[in-house]
Design a protein around this motif. Structure first.
Motif, PDB file in Angstrom:
ATOM      1  N   ALA A 216       0.823  -1.014  -0.131  1.00  0.00           N
ATOM      2  CA  ALA A 216       0.135  -0.134  -0.054  1.00  0.00           C
ATOM      3  C   ALA A 216       0.872   1.197  -0.031  1.00  0.00           C
ATOM      4  O   ALA A 216       0.653   2.192  -0.631  1.00  0.00           O
ATOM      5  CB  ALA A 216      -0.920  -0.020   1.147  1.00  0.00           C
ATOM      6  N   GLY A 217       1.826   1.205   1.078  1.00  0.00           N
ATOM      7  CA  GLY A 217       2.661   2.473   1.011  1.00  0.00           C
ATOM      8  C   GLY A 217       3.448   2.743  -0.394  1.00  0.00           C
ATOM      9  O   GLY A 217       3.460   3.878  -0.914  1.00  0.00           O
ATOM     10  N   LEU A 218       4.037   1.594  -0.965  1.00  0.00           N
ATOM     11  CA  LEU A 218       4.856   1.758  -2.027  1.00  0.00           C
ATOM     12  C   LEU A 218       4.261   1.847  -3.287  1.00  0.00           C
ATOM     13  O   LEU A 218       4.124   2.618  -4.369  1.00  0.00           O
ATOM     14  CB  LEU A 218       5.893   0.961  -2.414  1.00  0.00           C
ATOM     15  N   GLY A 219       2.757   1.342  -3.206  1.00  0.00           N
ATOM     16  CA  GLY A 219       2.048   1.172  -4.460  1.00  0.00           C
ATOM     17  C   GLY A 219       1.464   2.435  -4.482  1.00  0.00           C
ATOM     18  O   GLY A 219       1.070   2.821  -5.696  1.00  0.00           O
ATOM     19  N   ALA A 220       1.301   3.388  -3.547  1.00  0.00           N
ATOM     20  CA  ALA A 220       0.519   4.700  -3.723  1.00  0.00           C
ATOM     21  C   ALA A 220       1.461   5.485  -4.988  1.00  0.00           C
ATOM     22  O   ALA A 220       0.980   6.344  -5.367  1.00  0.00           O
ATOM     23  CB  ALA A 220       0.582   5.622  -2.398  1.00  0.00           C
ATOM     24  N   PHE A 221       3.029   5.134  -4.759  1.00  0.00           N
ATOM     25  CA  PHE A 221       3.818   5.953  -5.536  1.00  0.00           C
ATOM     26  C   PHE A 221       3.561   5.208  -7.148  1.00  0.00           C
ATOM     27  O   PHE A 221       4.118   5.793  -8.026  1.00  0.00           O
ATOM     28  CB  PHE A 221       5.146   6.051  -5.209  1.00  0.00           C
ATOM     29  N   ALA A 222       3.184   4.042  -7.304  1.00  0.00           N
ATOM     30  CA  ALA A 222       3.444   3.171  -8.526  1.00  0.00           C
ATOM     31  C   ALA A 222       2.686   4.011  -9.559  1.00  0.00           C
ATOM     32  O   ALA A 222       3.430   3.923 -10.668  1.00  0.00           O
ATOM     33  CB  ALA A 222       3.011   1.765  -8.120  1.00  0.00           C
ATOM     34  N   PRO A 223       1.488   4.261  -9.519  1.00  0.00           N
ATOM     35  CA  PRO A 223       0.988   4.921 -10.713  1.00  0.00           C
ATOM     36  C   PRO A 223       1.562   6.229 -11.286  1.00  0.00           C
ATOM     37  O   PRO A 223       1.533   6.503 -12.461  1.00  0.00           O
ATOM     38  CB  PRO A 223      -0.514   5.420 -10.142  1.00  0.00           C
ATOM     39  N   ARG A 224       2.481   6.837 -10.480  1.00  0.00           N
ATOM     40  CA  ARG A 224       3.343   7.946 -11.216  1.00  0.00           C
ATOM     41  C   ARG A 224       4.685   7.468 -11.740  1.00  0.00           C
ATOM     42  O   ARG A 224       5.341   8.451 -12.391  1.00  0.00           O
ATOM     43  CB  ARG A 224       3.781   8.711  -9.791  1.00  0.00           C
ATOM     44  N   VAL A 225       4.884   6.225 -11.929  1.00  0.00           N
ATOM     45  CA  VAL A 225       6.158   5.648 -12.225  1.00  0.00           C
ATOM     46  C   VAL A 225       6.443   6.075 -13.831  1.00  0.00           C
ATOM     47  O   VAL A 225       7.732   6.633 -14.160  1.00  0.00           O
ATOM     48  CB  VAL A 225       6.466   4.305 -12.202  1.00  0.00           C
ATOM     49  N   GLU A 226       5.481   6.208 -14.641  1.00  0.00           N
ATOM     50  CA  GLU A 226       5.864   6.300 -16.096  1.00  0.00           C
ATOM     51  C   GLU A 226       6.048   7.974 -16.384  1.00  0.00           C
ATOM     52  O   GLU A 226       6.598   8.355 -17.372  1.00  0.00           O
ATOM     53  CB  GLU A 226       4.624   6.020 -16.852  1.00  0.00           C
ATOM     54  N   HIS A 227       5.391   8.727 -15.508  1.00  0.00           N
ATOM     55  CA  HIS A 227       5.746  10.073 -15.400  1.00  0.00           C
ATOM     56  C   HIS A 227       6.821  10.376 -14.705  1.00  0.00           C
ATOM     57  O   HIS A 227       7.365  11.686 -14.888  1.00  0.00           O
ATOM     58  CB  HIS A 227       4.431  10.823 -15.176  1.00  0.00           C
ATOM     59  N   ALA A 228       7.215   9.740 -13.713  1.00  0.00           N
ATOM     60  CA  ALA A 228       8.246  10.468 -12.646  1.00  0.00           C
ATOM     61  C   ALA A 228       9.520  10.045 -13.217  1.00  0.00           C
ATOM     62  O   ALA A 228      10.759  10.959 -13.007  1.00  0.00           O
ATOM     63  CB  ALA A 228       8.156   9.972 -11.379  1.00  0.00           C
ATOM     64  N   LEU A 229       9.671   8.933 -14.027  1.00  0.00           N
ATOM     65  CA  LEU A 229      11.078   8.475 -14.301  1.00  0.00           C
ATOM     66  C   LEU A 229      11.679   9.250 -15.358  1.00  0.00           C
ATOM     67  O   LEU A 229      10.838   9.838 -16.253  1.00  0.00           O
ATOM     68  CB  LEU A 229      11.281   6.977 -14.611  1.00  0.00           C
ATOM     69  N   SER A 230      13.164   9.328 -15.592  1.00  0.00           N
ATOM     70  CA  SER A 230      13.507  10.037 -16.446  1.00  0.00           C
ATOM     71  C   SER A 230      13.707   9.425 -17.964  1.00  0.00           C
ATOM     72  O   SER A 230      13.413   7.912 -17.790  1.00  0.00           O
ATOM     73  CB  SER A 230      15.073  10.633 -16.073  1.00  0.00           C
ATOM     74  N   GLY A 231      14.027  10.069 -18.846  1.00  0.00           N
ATOM     75  CA  GLY A 231      13.969   9.481 -20.315  1.00  0.00           C
ATOM     76  C   GLY A 231      15.150   9.627 -20.955  1.00  0.00           C
ATOM     77  O   GLY A 231      15.230   9.007 -22.067  1.00  0.00           O
ATOM     78  N   ALA A 232      16.016  10.130 -20.410  1.00  0.00           N
ATOM     79  CA  ALA A 232      17.575  10.342 -21.225  1.00  0.00           C
ATOM     80  C   ALA A 232      18.771   9.298 -20.303  1.00  0.00           C
ATOM     81  O   ALA A 232      18.224   8.399 -19.829  1.00  0.00           O
ATOM     82  CB  ALA A 232      17.871  11.775 -21.141  1.00  0.00           C
ATOM     83  N   GLY A 233      19.630   9.978 -20.225  1.00  0.00           N
ATOM     84  CA  GLY A 233      20.717   9.257 -19.529  1.00  0.00           C
ATOM     85  C   GLY A 233      21.575   8.408 -20.393  1.00  0.00           C
ATOM     86  O   GLY A 233      22.557   7.768 -20.119  1.00  0.00           O
ATOM     87  N   TRP A 234      21.505   8.288 -21.683  1.00  0.00           N
ATOM     88  CA  TRP A 234      22.021   7.541 -22.465  1.00  0.00           C
ATOM     89  C   TRP A 234      23.472   8.274 -23.066  1.00  0.00           C
ATOM     90  O   TRP A 234      23.344   8.913 -24.196  1.00  0.00           O
ATOM     91  CB  TRP A 234      21.368   7.104 -23.822  1.00  0.00           C
ATOM     92  N   GLN A 235      24.313   8.152 -22.178  1.00  0.00           N
ATOM     93  CA  GLN A 235      25.623   8.982 -22.264  1.00  0.00           C
ATOM     94  C   GLN A 235      26.821   8.343 -21.447  1.00  0.00           C
ATOM     95  O   GLN A 235      26.491   7.478 -20.563  1.00  0.00           O
ATOM     96  CB  GLN A 235      25.619  10.511 -21.980  1.00  0.00           C
ATOM     97  N   ALA A 236      28.105   8.574 -21.986  1.00  0.00           N
ATOM     98  CA  ALA A 236      29.107   7.981 -21.327  1.00  0.00           C
ATOM     99  C   ALA A 236      29.671   9.204 -20.547  1.00  0.00           C
ATOM    100  O   ALA A 236      30.243  10.168 -20.964  1.00  0.00           O
ATOM    101  CB  ALA A 236      30.167   7.713 -22.587  1.00  0.00           C
ATOM    102  N   ASP A 237      29.548   9.228 -19.199  1.00  0.00           N
ATOM    103  CA  ASP A 237      29.985   9.972 -18.169  1.00  0.00           C
ATOM    104  C   ASP A 237      31.403  10.217 -18.238  1.00  0.00           C
ATOM    105  O   ASP A 237      32.263   9.413 -18.471  1.00  0.00           O
ATOM    106  CB  ASP A 237      29.642   9.446 -16.962  1.00  0.00           C
TER     107      ASP A 237
END
Length: 724
Positions: free
Chosen positions: A50-71
């Protein structure tokens, strides 16, 4: 190897559990603990879900879309300098392509649309400088196409969210004679993530009913078949909520959830399947009490599940060696989901089994023998392999080597624009830029150089045969000692010749010059992947072998099991070369092949495939070791392992293949690569390696398979799979 029983009567042994009549192992005690504290266990899991599941519906919008780079790469340094000193004119900037079919785009309705585009961009606080179309640079010679540059005023992950928010309103500005299409790297990831999400959702709709159907056939009862799905869903909900929270501290790629969803569904079903079958055998076949059955299940199947999960986690942890945020967050996301699925399997599932007990066989098919654990068919198959090991072994080896052979010609590169649907805004804009400004225009290079070296750098660019044209150096707006030169290459960004041009420029340009741009970031990431892949593969193999060695206490079979997993992995990539590089079946599968495999596939998929392969290895060899501990007979170890775990491996393999192949049915190219490569790998590994080649190796090595030197026995922890 001796069994775990001693010469004394179990009831006379200290620490014997009076309820079950013997001393259970650590996992057996855990199983008994959760059943004795059923209310506490239930409350804890309800709070977690219940606690973590409350945040689960936001996962597709909250997570980032980039990061494909060589640091740490030169191209990342260029992007950061461009964003800081040049009004956000970096690789993550948004390019809005405005195309007019009613005369010059800077006049009439085109002019009005350009003004609306500018106002829309300037209204977003995350956009830095908005640069109007420039003749000779971002305004085509015929005047029909213009590019408005929206500088990146935020980090690349946030710029993907900006693209999510603005692409709809920008496209809505189109009129009958003027077309508006935002493009650029941020739009590419935005469009790709959207297409990927749609594909994942479509695949989930197919995979769950197919999976349930296979499980019903495997278990013969609807309630028992539903348990793995429920347990896996609980783990996935918890992991999704956790990823949202982690994203508040460290950017997490949206791919972490996509991969976790597919991978954990398959693994969670495997684990639950193994546990439920073992419990049913103890409860209905051996007629043990409920608590004894739980203890036996946890001490045997539970131990195999735990070691399998550890192998998966170790394999994926090696991906962390790749210095790229996207890779690390994807591996971390999958590992987190596996931890939750493991936790649910080893704490919640024993409680559910204990409470449901015989009710897990409700809604059973008529032909089902609910207590049957030893499969006569797989026992007969084991006897057949024992009699003719060379014929079956050579046959499976020939098939695997033949499928692995094409890997020698495997080529890799970063994904091209072809991974997007043809109607995606980023791809339409890309094509318009290429049509209006030249083949290499979508992959414009950015060179940041010291002001004193700007003229020399411009001369090098003008003389390079790989550069079609370069714009005049632009001094930094903040007065710093930097200048920016943008150069258009002669080839498409996905053309291998671009890498030669970049290497040549980096050698010839002044020492203060740094070469970057979106296409160069891809090249630098590919270089980093090429350098990291041997290290990752080596670490995965070494750690996989060590875990098998610790689990099985037998160096020879641990080594053979590791090599067999490597062989099935190579065969999967051989098939991948034929499908994705050469285009075999591309029409049937509905994709446009690029002539190469995406560069991230070898390192990432190798870890995933090897983890799955070792998963089945642990299941089969743990069962073999249990039989050998009881009997000391190599034949009973091999035949008994197939008889008791063959049906589970077969059913689990069928579920995994179904799950992975459904992810290959729709959406952009990378998910197809993932689904097909992993599906082929499981198909080969579960049905050819684990059910043919590995049993044959047990037959041919005999007692030597289980031999352990005395010095090694003293070093290794005492892990056994027998009970009682």
């Amino acid at each position: 190897m001796s069994t775990t029983t001693t010469g004394r009567h179990p009831l006379s042994t200290p620490d014997v559990d009076p309820e079950i009549g013997y001393r259970p192992g650590p996992l057996g005690r855990l199983g008994l603990l959760v059943t004795r504290h059923a209310r506490t266990t239930t409350i804890v899991w309800l709070l977690v879900i219940a606690g973590l599941g409350a945040f689960a519906p936001r996962v597709e919008h909250a997570l980032s879309g980039a990061g494909w780079q060589a640091d740490g790469s030169e191209s990342v340094a260029v992007r950061e300098l461009a964003q800081e000193h040049f009004g956000g004119n970096a690789s993550s900037a948004i390019q809005v392509v405005v195309k007019s079919t009613d005369g010059p785009v800077t006049e009439g309705s085109g002019k009005q649309v350009l003004a609306e585009v500018t106002r829309t961009l300037e209204a977003d606080p995350r956009i830095a400088d908005v640069v109007a179309p420039q003749p000779g640079a971002t305004l085509s010679e015929d005047g029909s196409t213009a590019v408005v540059l929206a500088g990146a005023g935020a980090d690349p992950n946030e710029m993907v969210r900006v693209a999510d928010d603005l692409k709809g309103p920008l496209q809505d500005l189109s009129t009958s004679g003027v077309q508006v299409n935002p493009t650029g790297a941020s739009l590419l990831w935005s469009d790709f993530n959207a297409a990927n999400l749609d594909a994942m959702m479509t695949s989930e709709m197919f995979s769950w009913p197919v999976t349930l159907a296979i499980l019903v056939l495997a278990f013969g009862a609807l309630v028992a078949a539903g348990l793995p799905l429920v347990l896996t869903l609980a783990g996935l909900v918890a992991s999704a909520g956790s990823l949202v929270l982690i994203n508040q501290l460290v950017p997490v790629s949206i791919w972490a959830m996509n991969f976790a969803m597919m991978f954990s569904l398959a693994l969670g079903i495997d684990y639950a399947l193994f546990m439920v079958v073992r419990y049913r055998a103890a409860r209905m076949g051996d007629h043990s009490t409920r608590r004894t059955s739980i203890a036996e299940t946890m001490d045997t199947a539970g131990k195999a599940v735990l070691l399998s999960g550890a192998t998966v986690l170790v394999s994926l942890s090696a991906v962390m060696l790749v210095p790229s945020p996207s890779f690390r967050s994807m591996a971390g996301g999958i590992m987190l989901s596996v931890v939750f699925v493991l936790a649910a399997t080893l704490t919640l599932l024993p409680l559910v089994l204990f409470k449901l007990d015989h009710r897990i066989n409700r809604l059973a098919l008529r032909w089902v023998h609910s207590g049957e654990h030893r499969s006569p068919r797989f026992a007969a198959w084991g006897e057949r392999l024992w009699k003719r090991p060379v014929a079956f072994g050579l046959g499976s080896l020939v098939v695997l080597v033949a499928l692995a052979a094409p890997i020698l010609g495997l080529k890799t590169a970063m994904p091209s624009i072809k991974v997007l649907p043809e109607d995606a805004s980023a791809r339409v804009g890309y094509d318009l830029v290429q049509e209006s400004f030249g083949e290499g225009a979508p992959g414009t290079l950015q060179v940041v150089v010291g002001k004193a070296d700007a003229q020399r750098a411009a001369r090098v660019l003008s003389e390079d045969p790989g550069i079609a044209g370069a714009m005049p150096a632009t001094p930094a707006a903040d007065g710093s000692d930097h200048a920016l030169i943008q150069a258009v290459p002669t080839v498409d960004p996905s053309d291998p010749a671009l890498a030669d041009t970049v290497d040549r420029l980096r050698a010839d340009l002044p020492g203060s010059a740094l070469v970057g741009g979106a296409a160069v970031e891809n090249l630098d990431l590919k270089t980093q992947l090429d350098e990291s892949t041997p290290l990752v593969i080596g670490v995965v193999l070494a750690l996989g072998f060590l875990l098998l060695l610790v689990a099985l206490q037998a160096p020879l079979i641990a080594l053979l099991g590791t090599l067999a997993s490597l062989l099935s992995t190579a065969a999967a990539f051989g098939v991948a070369r034929l499908v994705f590089q050469d285009g075999w079946g591309s029409g049937f599968l509905g994709f446009e092949h690029q002539g190469f495999l995406d560069a991230w596939a070898p390192v990432f998929f190798f870890a995933m495939i090897f983890a799955i392969a070792m998963d089945y290895t642990v299941f089969l060899l743990a069962s073999a070791k249990e039989h050998f501990e009881h009997s000391g007979d190599p034949k009973e170890a091999m035949v008994g392992a197939l008889a008791h775990s063959g049906r589970v491996i077969f059913a689990a393999g069928a579920v995994m293949v179904a799950v992975f192949f459904t992810f290959a049915l729709s959406g952009p190219l990378p998910p197809k690569e993932m689904g097909i490569i992993l599906g082929i790998a499981v198909l080969l590994d579960a049905f050819l390696v684990r059910l043919v080649l590995l049993p044959v190796l047990l037959r041919l090595t005999g007692r030597a398979a289980w031999y352990v030197p005395r010095w090694l026995r003293r070093v290794l922890p005492d892990i056994r799979f027998s009970h009682g």
